[in-house]
Design an enzyme around this catalytic site. Structure first.
Site, PDB file in Angstrom:
ATOM      1  N   TYR A 167       0.844  -1.209   0.000  1.00  0.00           N
ATOM      2  CA  TYR A 167       0.000   0.000   0.000  1.00  0.00           C
ATOM      3  C   TYR A 167       0.874   1.252   0.000  1.00  0.00           C
ATOM      4  O   TYR A 167       0.688   2.164  -0.818  1.00  0.00           O
ATOM      5  CB  TYR A 167      -0.919  -0.001   1.226  1.00  0.00           C
ATOM      6  CG  TYR A 167      -1.646   1.314   1.409  1.00  0.00           C
ATOM      7  CD1 TYR A 167      -2.640   1.715   0.518  1.00  0.00           C
ATOM      8  CD2 TYR A 167      -1.306   2.175   2.458  1.00  0.00           C
ATOM      9  CE1 TYR A 167      -3.287   2.945   0.682  1.00  0.00           C
ATOM     10  CE2 TYR A 167      -1.952   3.389   2.628  1.00  0.00           C
ATOM     11  CZ  TYR A 167      -2.947   3.768   1.726  1.00  0.00           C
ATOM     12  OH  TYR A 167      -3.572   4.982   1.886  1.00  0.00           O
TER      13      TYR A 167
HETATM   14  N1  NAD Z   1      -8.780   6.817   5.893  1.00  0.00           N
HETATM   15  C1  NAD Z   1      -7.502   7.099   6.168  1.00  0.00           C
HETATM   16  O1  NAD Z   1      -7.083   7.113   7.338  1.00  0.00           O
HETATM   17  C2  NAD Z   1      -6.528   7.396   5.063  1.00  0.00           C
HETATM   18  C3  NAD Z   1      -5.201   7.706   5.418  1.00  0.00           C
HETATM   19  C4  NAD Z   1      -4.276   7.979   4.408  1.00  0.00           C
HETATM   20  C5  NAD Z   1      -4.683   7.985   3.096  1.00  0.00           C
HETATM   21  N2  NAD Z   1      -5.982   7.679   2.769  1.00  0.00           N
HETATM   22  C6  NAD Z   1      -6.366   7.688   1.357  1.00  0.00           C
HETATM   23  O2  NAD Z   1      -7.508   8.516   1.195  1.00  0.00           O
HETATM   24  C7  NAD Z   1      -8.353   7.986   0.172  1.00  0.00           C
HETATM   25  C8  NAD Z   1      -9.746   7.760   0.728  1.00  0.00           C
HETATM   26  O3  NAD Z   1      -9.667   6.851   1.820  1.00  0.00           O
HETATM   27  P1  NAD Z   1     -10.961   6.293   2.560  1.00  0.00           P
HETATM   28  O4  NAD Z   1     -10.543   5.897   3.915  1.00  0.00           O
HETATM   29  O5  NAD Z   1     -12.086   7.236   2.360  1.00  0.00           O
HETATM   30  O6  NAD Z   1     -11.206   4.956   1.717  1.00  0.00           O
HETATM   31  P2  NAD Z   1     -12.590   4.289   1.202  1.00  0.00           P
HETATM   32  O7  NAD Z   1     -12.253   2.881   0.847  1.00  0.00           O
HETATM   33  O8  NAD Z   1     -13.666   4.517   2.179  1.00  0.00           O
HETATM   34  O9  NAD Z   1     -12.901   5.124  -0.123  1.00  0.00           O
HETATM   35  C9  NAD Z   1     -12.266   4.842  -1.344  1.00  0.00           C
HETATM   36  C10 NAD Z   1     -13.335   4.749  -2.418  1.00  0.00           C
HETATM   37  O10 NAD Z   1     -12.669   4.562  -3.686  1.00  0.00           O
HETATM   38  C11 NAD Z   1     -13.507   3.738  -4.474  1.00  0.00           C
HETATM   39  N3  NAD Z   1     -12.684   3.111  -5.530  1.00  0.00           N
HETATM   40  C12 NAD Z   1     -11.733   2.188  -5.379  1.00  0.00           C
HETATM   41  N4  NAD Z   1     -11.238   1.837  -6.571  1.00  0.00           N
HETATM   42  C13 NAD Z   1     -11.907   2.567  -7.496  1.00  0.00           C
HETATM   43  C14 NAD Z   1     -11.851   2.640  -8.908  1.00  0.00           C
HETATM   44  N5  NAD Z   1     -11.013   1.869  -9.623  1.00  0.00           N
HETATM   45  N6  NAD Z   1     -12.674   3.504  -9.554  1.00  0.00           N
HETATM   46  C15 NAD Z   1     -13.534   4.279  -8.844  1.00  0.00           C
HETATM   47  N7  NAD Z   1     -13.663   4.233  -7.493  1.00  0.00           N
HETATM   48  C16 NAD Z   1     -12.841   3.383  -6.841  1.00  0.00           C
HETATM   49  C17 NAD Z   1     -14.089   2.730  -3.500  1.00  0.00           C
HETATM   50  O11 NAD Z   1     -15.284   2.154  -3.986  1.00  0.00           O
HETATM   51  C18 NAD Z   1     -14.300   3.572  -2.250  1.00  0.00           C
HETATM   52  O12 NAD Z   1     -15.637   4.029  -2.143  1.00  0.00           O
HETATM   53  C19 NAD Z   1      -7.686   6.724  -0.329  1.00  0.00           C
HETATM   54  O13 NAD Z   1      -6.894   7.042  -1.461  1.00  0.00           O
HETATM   55  C20 NAD Z   1      -6.780   6.329   0.829  1.00  0.00           C
HETATM   56  O14 NAD Z   1      -5.683   5.551   0.403  1.00  0.00           O
HETATM   57  C21 NAD Z   1      -6.912   7.395   3.738  1.00  0.00           C
END
Ligand code: NAD
Length: 319
Positions: free
Chosen positions: A150
């Site tokens: 990741y």
């Molecule tokens: N939540 C955290 O603590 C955190 C920390 C660091 C980084 N991030 C990053 O922030 C972003 C959002 O995180 P989150 O926690 O809301 O995750 P989440 O899984 O709740 O949301 C991600 C969304 O992306 C969609 N998705 C995945 N692949 C896709 C594709 N090919 N086409 C279209 N949609 C697609 C999924 O259906 C999902 O709804 C991500 O990139 C994650 O890596 C999150």
């Protein structure tokens, strides 16, 4: 402003879309809910989004579908992806597909626009690019030290966004640190702890609970993301979006159980490979460039998340 939010059915994306809608912007919410780690949750959130004023929900898989229409915006907030260190060890192909390939295709579509009509692109990165913090908080110029598939995918996402910036696209990378709050993903620690405690079960803790995190409430994350969308920033710059204090998992559990009014038992689980001992955000750049600092303390933020878990259980909220 016309804003495209990818990953809009996700945890952070749904909050960002809601805030943009409330501020009167025109939002194109994009997601492929079946790509989510929790597709049923994403489907429910998706239905709620479509009912928000000014929001149009469009299903698109960024890794395969035509993305030209998505690039016709003032700002693209790119949050879609496959999150999670733990999951990434057994889902490397999905991580490469939904993080790296999806981002490469989205940036390419934005670059295809005529130079004066290209959107600004705010891209979600992660504190995991740093590996573990040492005796001081990580700042943005620290070298990457990814310790999981990741984290490596996010380093690659950043490289793509920096390359796109050299080619004239206004990109900005937001390194989010352990986000929590209402609608937190079911695989994340506080969600699992709260549900376990509310079910009268032991809390599943990876390792000894001494790992620490810059836990950051989603309300603060939304404020930073909207500021990054609005401010004129150096193209390709990375900005930490994390609380300036790192708290141990053990201390966070004490606050969570106090707020729940329970004395919870702990069930120790094998630590996850690649999970940082400590994440700790240096926030000087966010303060300087975005005028942002996290304002939600952990006790207050946890109470907010617990209220959400209770509301969902009581059927007051669907997601
Ligand atoms: N939540 C955290 O603590 C955190 C920390 C660091 C980084 N991030 C990053 O922030 C972003 C959002 O995180 P989150 O926690 O809301 O995750 P989440 O899984 O709740 O949301 C991600 C969304 O992306 C969609 N998705 C995945 N692949 C896709 C594709 N090919 N086409 C279209 N949609 C697609 C999924 O259906 C999902 O709804 C991500 O990139 C994650 O890596 C999150």
């Amino acid at each position: 402003m016309r804003v495209v939010v990818t990953g809009a059915a996700g945890f952070i994306g749904s909050h960002v879309s809601g805030a943009l809608s409330a501020a009167g912007h025109e939002v194109l919410a994009v997601d492929a809910p079946e790509r989510s780690l929790a597709p049923e949750v994403a489907r429910r959130t998706w239905a709620e989004l479509a009912a928000m004023p000014g929001v149009t929900a469009a299903e698109a898989d960024l890794a395969v579908d035509d993305l030209d229409a998505l690039a016709a915006a003032d700002v693209v907030v790119h949050l879609a992806g496959r999150p999670g260190v733990r999951d990434s060890w057994h889902a490397r192909r999905a991580v490469a597909r939904d993080n790296v390939r999806a981002t490469a295709r989205l940036l390419a579509a934005c670059r295809r626009r005529p130079a004066t009509m290209r959107p600004k692109v705010v891209v979600a990165s992660s504190s995991s690019v740093y590996g573990s913090a040492g005796r001081r908080p990580n700042w943005e110029d620290d070298p990457p030290n990814p310790a999981s598939p990741y984290a490596a995918s996010k380093v690659e996402v950043e490289r793509l966004a920096v390359a796109a910036a050299r080619d004239g696209l206004r990109t900005v990378l937001l390194r989010y640190f352990s986000v929590y709050g209402p609608r937190q993903r079911p695989d994340m620690a506080f969600h699992r702890f709260a549900e376990a405690a509310l079910n009268g079960r032991p809390l599943p803790v990876f390792g000894d609970g001494l790992r620490s995190r810059s836990f950051t409430h989603v309300r603060d994350v939304v404020a930073a993301t909207l500021a990054a969308a609005a401010e004129d920033l150096p193209p390709g710059i990375a900005v930490n979006v994390g609380h300036h204090e790192a708290v141990t998992v053990r201390d966070a559990i004490a606050m969570l159980t106090a707020a729940l009014g329970v004395r919870a038992e702990i069930r120790r689980e094998t630590p996850v490979a690649g999970d940082a001992e400590r994440t700790w955000a240096d926030t000087a750049r966010a303060r300087r460039l975005l005028g942002w600092t996290a304002t939600t303390g952990l006790a207050e933020g946890l109470a907010d998340q617990i209220a959400w878990h209770r509301a969902v259980r009581e059927g007051v909220r669907v997601g």
